[in-house]
Design a protein around this motif. Structure first.
Motif, short mmCIF file in Angstrom:
data_model
loop_
_atom_site.label_atom_id
_atom_site.label_comp_id
_atom_site.label_asym_id
_atom_site.label_seq_id
_atom_site.Cartn_x
_atom_site.Cartn_y
_atom_site.Cartn_z
N GLU A 138 0.82 -1.21 0.00
CA GLU A 138 0.00 0.00 0.00
C GLU A 138 0.85 1.26 0.00
OE1 GLU A 138 -2.58 -0.22 3.33
OE2 GLU A 138 -3.69 -1.97 2.60
N MET A 139 1.98 1.20 0.66
CA MET A 139 2.88 2.35 0.72
C MET A 139 3.67 2.52 -0.57
SD MET A 139 2.67 3.90 3.70
CE MET A 139 4.26 4.62 4.07
N GLY A 140 3.64 1.52 -1.44
CA GLY A 140 4.40 1.61 -2.68
C GLY A 140 5.85 1.21 -2.53
N GLY A 141 6.16 0.49 -1.43
CA GLY A 141 7.54 0.13 -1.18
C GLY A 141 7.94 -1.24 -1.67
N CYS A 142 7.02 -1.92 -2.34
CA CYS A 142 7.31 -3.29 -2.79
C CYS A 142 6.34 -3.65 -3.91
CB CYS A 142 7.16 -4.25 -1.61
SG CYS A 142 7.56 -5.95 -1.97
N ASP A 143 6.86 -4.13 -5.04
CA ASP A 143 5.94 -4.51 -6.11
C ASP A 143 5.38 -5.91 -5.84
OD1 ASP A 143 7.71 -6.51 -7.15
OD2 ASP A 143 8.74 -5.00 -8.34
N GLU A 144 4.34 -6.25 -6.57
CA GLU A 144 3.59 -7.48 -6.27
C GLU A 144 4.45 -8.72 -6.44
OE1 GLU A 144 -0.56 -9.72 -7.62
OE2 GLU A 144 0.01 -7.78 -8.50
N ALA A 145 5.31 -8.74 -7.44
CA ALA A 145 6.13 -9.93 -7.69
C ALA A 145 7.04 -10.23 -6.50
CB ALA A 145 6.96 -9.74 -8.95
N ILE A 146 7.64 -9.19 -5.94
CA ILE A 146 8.52 -9.39 -4.78
C ILE A 146 7.69 -9.77 -3.57
CG2 ILE A 146 10.08 -8.21 -3.18
CD1 ILE A 146 11.11 -6.58 -5.51
N ALA A 147 6.55 -9.11 -3.39
CA ALA A 147 5.70 -9.38 -2.23
C ALA A 147 5.22 -10.83 -2.21
CB ALA A 147 4.52 -8.43 -2.22
N ARG A 148 5.04 -11.42 -3.36
CA ARG A 148 4.54 -12.80 -3.44
C ARG A 148 5.65 -13.83 -3.37
NH1 ARG A 148 1.25 -10.41 -1.78
NH2 ARG A 148 -0.66 -9.65 -2.72
N ASP A 149 6.89 -13.40 -3.37
CA ASP A 149 8.02 -14.31 -3.25
C ASP A 149 8.26 -14.56 -1.76
OD1 ASP A 149 10.55 -15.55 -3.07
OD2 ASP A 149 11.29 -14.53 -4.86
N ARG A 150 7.67 -15.58 -1.21
CA ARG A 150 7.69 -15.83 0.22
C ARG A 150 9.10 -16.07 0.75
NH1 ARG A 150 3.27 -13.67 2.37
NH2 ARG A 150 1.45 -14.13 1.07
N GLU A 151 9.91 -16.76 -0.04
CA GLU A 151 11.28 -17.03 0.41
C GLU A 151 12.07 -15.73 0.54
OE1 GLU A 151 15.20 -19.66 -0.93
OE2 GLU A 151 13.25 -20.00 -1.88
N LEU A 152 11.93 -14.86 -0.45
CA LEU A 152 12.63 -13.58 -0.41
C LEU A 152 12.11 -12.71 0.73
CD1 LEU A 152 14.62 -11.54 -1.60
CD2 LEU A 152 12.84 -10.84 -3.22
N MET A 153 10.78 -12.67 0.90
CA MET A 153 10.21 -11.83 1.95
C MET A 153 10.60 -12.33 3.34
SD MET A 153 8.91 -9.36 0.39
CE MET A 153 8.29 -8.53 1.84
N ALA A 154 10.75 -13.64 3.48
CA ALA A 154 11.18 -14.18 4.77
C ALA A 154 12.58 -13.69 5.11
CB ALA A 154 11.14 -15.70 4.74
N PHE A 155 13.35 -13.40 4.09
CA PHE A 155 14.70 -12.89 4.28
C PHE A 155 14.70 -11.39 4.57
CE2 PHE A 155 18.87 -11.56 2.42
CZ PHE A 155 19.69 -12.28 3.29
N LEU A 156 13.77 -10.65 3.92
CA LEU A 156 13.75 -9.20 4.02
C LEU A 156 12.95 -8.66 5.21
CD1 LEU A 156 13.24 -8.25 0.25
CD2 LEU A 156 15.38 -8.27 1.55
#
Length: 252
Positions: A138-156
């Protein structure tokens, strides 16, 4: 401070938003030109420094950066911070003035309420993963493709949570401000800070102050306003070495 090109006349030190790194300012150096050096800060525990422990407060982050900026005291320093980075830049400016007798040429505070105002959000860093990711989108800090990458998001996400805690735990500033000029920047549609809250940065300086409101949301500086934001920083940095009396060591 890293080695700088011989042609350097001024240095722009750029501080990232929560969860970000110096990569947020990729592309600025070309826009700033050969006489303005860009030092884009990456904090411990972030991209490129993942092996280092995360720091827990704005004060710790500022203490880590400020001593690195005094190796070239003759060069004007323009500090630019976005969101959480505005608070870190402010604390770095205070340390440069109070501990080292060096006044930055200018401080840019972008996407942030003034340091004397309490954070609007409280404990967002404790949100469940799904809600935190949704908020980030919602803040525009992450595009949908990255947000849906659970492995990457678990790292970030742990890095983002740590930074959000830094910003939200920052105690409203009540001490001395800075003696350098301050420019506050904000997005007209930013859901996290109103132009009036951003205007409160004028309370943090005894020098010149101005505010610019750009179209866009929280990350307006990476949106349509990107060119105008960098051009504003460039003009200020150029003025800092063309008018050297504005950058001087403080006298007691």
């Amino acid at each position: 401070m890293a080695d700088l090109p011989a042609a350097t006349e001024a240095v722009v030190v750029a501080f990232p938003h929560a969860g970000g790194s110096g990569a947020a300012y990729r592309g600025w150096q070309r826009a700033l030109g050969p006489r303005i050096a860009l030092l884009a800060v990456t904090h411990p525990g972030h991209t490129g420094r993942f092996t280092e422990p995360l720091l827990e407060t704005c004060e710790e982050l500022a203490d880590e950066v400020a001593p690195r900026l005094i190796a070239r005291p003759g060069l004007p320093l323009v500090l630019f911070g976005h969101s959480m980075g505005s608070l870190v830049a402010f604390e770095v400016a205070r340390r440069l003035e109070q501990r080292y007798g060096i006044s930055p040429a200018h401080l840019f505070a972008s996407g942030s309420p003034g340091p004397g105002r309490p954070a609007r959000a409280t404990a967002s860093y404790r949100l469940p993963d799904d809600r935190l990711i949704g908020w980030l989108e919602e803040m525009g800090g992450c595009d949908e493709a990255i947000a849906r990458d659970r492995e990457l998001m678990a790292f970030l996400l742990p890095v983002l949570r740590a930074d959000l805690r830094v910003g939200e735990s920052y105690r409203p500033w009540t001490g001395s401000g800075v003696s350098c000029p301050v420019t506050a920047l904000t997005g007209a549609q930013d859901p996290s800070v109103t132009p009036a809250e951003n205007l409160a940065w004028q309370e943090a300086t005894g020098a010149a102050f101005r505010q610019r409101v750009f179209p866009g949301g929280h990350f307006f500086l990476h949106e349509d306003a990107a060119h105008d934001v960098v051009a504003t920083v460039l003009r200020t940095a150029e003025d800092s070495y063309r008018l050297p009396t504005e950058h001087k060591e403080l006298t007691s």
